[in-house]
Design an enzyme around this catalytic site. Sequence first.
Site, PDB file in Angstrom:
ATOM      1  N   LYS A  64       0.810  -1.227   0.000  1.00 53.75           N
ATOM      2  CA  LYS A  64       0.000   0.000   0.000  1.00 53.75           C
ATOM      3  C   LYS A  64       0.844   1.278   0.000  1.00 53.75           C
ATOM      4  O   LYS A  64       0.440   2.294  -0.562  1.00 53.75           O
ATOM      5  CB  LYS A  64      -0.984   0.010   1.183  1.00 53.75           C
ATOM      6  N   ASN A  85      -4.877   2.043  -1.789  1.00 56.31           N
ATOM      7  CA  ASN A  85      -5.443   0.701  -1.994  1.00 56.31           C
ATOM      8  C   ASN A  85      -6.192   0.593  -3.325  1.00 56.31           C
ATOM      9  O   ASN A  85      -6.647  -0.490  -3.683  1.00 56.31           O
ATOM     10  CB  ASN A  85      -6.356   0.305  -0.827  1.00 56.31           C
ATOM     11  N   GLY A 124      -3.971  -0.129  18.182  1.00 57.51           N
ATOM     12  CA  GLY A 124      -3.195  -0.460  16.990  1.00 57.51           C
ATOM     13  C   GLY A 124      -2.755   0.797  16.272  1.00 57.51           C
ATOM     14  O   GLY A 124      -3.400   1.856  16.399  1.00 57.51           O
ATOM     15  N   ALA A 128      -4.101  -0.172   8.898  1.00 57.28           N
ATOM     16  CA  ALA A 128      -5.546  -0.101   9.111  1.00 57.28           C
ATOM     17  C   ALA A 128      -5.874   0.983  10.136  1.00 57.28           C
ATOM     18  O   ALA A 128      -6.830   1.759   9.959  1.00 57.28           O
ATOM     19  CB  ALA A 128      -6.080  -1.454   9.578  1.00 57.28           C
ATOM     20  N   TYR A 225     -12.349  -9.675  10.406  1.00 63.56           N
ATOM     21  CA  TYR A 225     -13.620 -10.329  10.030  1.00 63.56           C
ATOM     22  C   TYR A 225     -13.498 -11.844  10.011  1.00 63.56           C
ATOM     23  O   TYR A 225     -14.445 -12.549   9.712  1.00 63.56           O
ATOM     24  CB  TYR A 225     -14.138  -9.801   8.685  1.00 63.56           C
TER      25      TYR A 225
END
Length: 282
Positions: A64, A85, A124, A128, A225
Site C-alpha cells: 500500500k 489501496n 493499533g 488499518a 472479520y
Amino acid sequence: MTEYFVIGNPIEHSVSPQIHNAIFEYYGLHSRYDKIKVEKSELAALVENFRKDGKGFNVTVPHKANIIPYLDGISREARMVNAVNTVVKKDGLVMGYNTDIQGFALQVKRAGCLFKNARVKIIGAGGAAGAMAYAAFLGGARMITVYNRTIEKAEKIVSMLYRASDSSDAPGEYTSAGLDKFDAGFCDLLINATSVGLGKGHEDEMPVAGLEGILPHTVVFDAIYNPVKTRLMREAEKHGNIAHNGLDMLIYQAVIANDIWCGLGAADNRELTDSIRRMLSA
Ligand code: ATR
C-alpha cells in the site's frame, strides 16, 4: 493484462475477486477481476503494463505504501495515511486513492454511529489504524486516542492527525499511549485495528487485558472479520455493548473502489452490499 485485479503478497486468501466479480455480475458487465501475487521488485513493471491496457486495480499488504513512488499522483487522503489501496487511470494519469478511509466511515454511519464530537479510542497503529483514525478525524471526532505496543507508531498517527487539523477551526484532542495504558472507559467508539485475534487458532486472543470500565453506550468496531466474532467482540458483548466485525469495512472499501473505476453507484446499492455480505458470510 486483466482489466481489474488486486496485488499483494501473499494474495491467495484475498476475497476481493469474489466481491468485485459479484458487482460486475450484478450490473451485467463482462469485466473480470483477478488476484496477482506481486513482489516489491515487480511494482514498476506492473504499473507500466497497467498504463498501457489496465482499467483499475487494488493494492493490499504489503504494497500500500510501496506502490506510491510509481504512481503519477495520489489523493490527499492517501497522502495523509501514506497508503494507496485503489489505482485508476484518469486523464491518462495513473492515480492512487485510499478507499479504506471512506469504507470505514460508511460502516460507522450505517451502524448508526457518529464520529461528530465522538471520543474515539483506537487499539493499533499500523496501516488499518491510520485509515480508521483519519476517518474519525474527517468525521469530526473530538478526541482520538491511539494505543499501540510500539508507541512510536501511535505517535506518528497522532502527528498526522495534528497536521491534518492545521487548517481546522475546531481541532480535536489527539493522544498516543502504550497498550499497557489502555483503559476502555470514557469513549463512544472503541476500535481494534491490530491483527491480534486474527485467523484460525487465534480466536481467544485479544490485544488488551480486558474491557473493564467500558461505558454502556460504547460501540466496538473490530477491523478483523475472520473469525466473524473476535474475543474482543465477545468481551464487549459480555459487558452488554454492541460490537461489529470488519466485514462491512471490507465490503464498503471494495464497492467504493469499484465506483471510482466504473461509476455504477455500487456503494449506495444496499441490495447489492447485503447480497455480498450474505455471500461472504456463507
Ligand atoms: P495492517 O495493515 O493490517 O494494519 P500492520 O500495519 O502490520 O497491519 O499493523 C498491525 C498492528 O497490529 C500494529 O499496531 C501492531 O503493533 P506494533 O505496531 O507494535 O507491531 C499490532 N500487533 C500485531 N501483533 C501484535 C501483538 N502480538 N500484540 C500487540 N499488538 C500487535
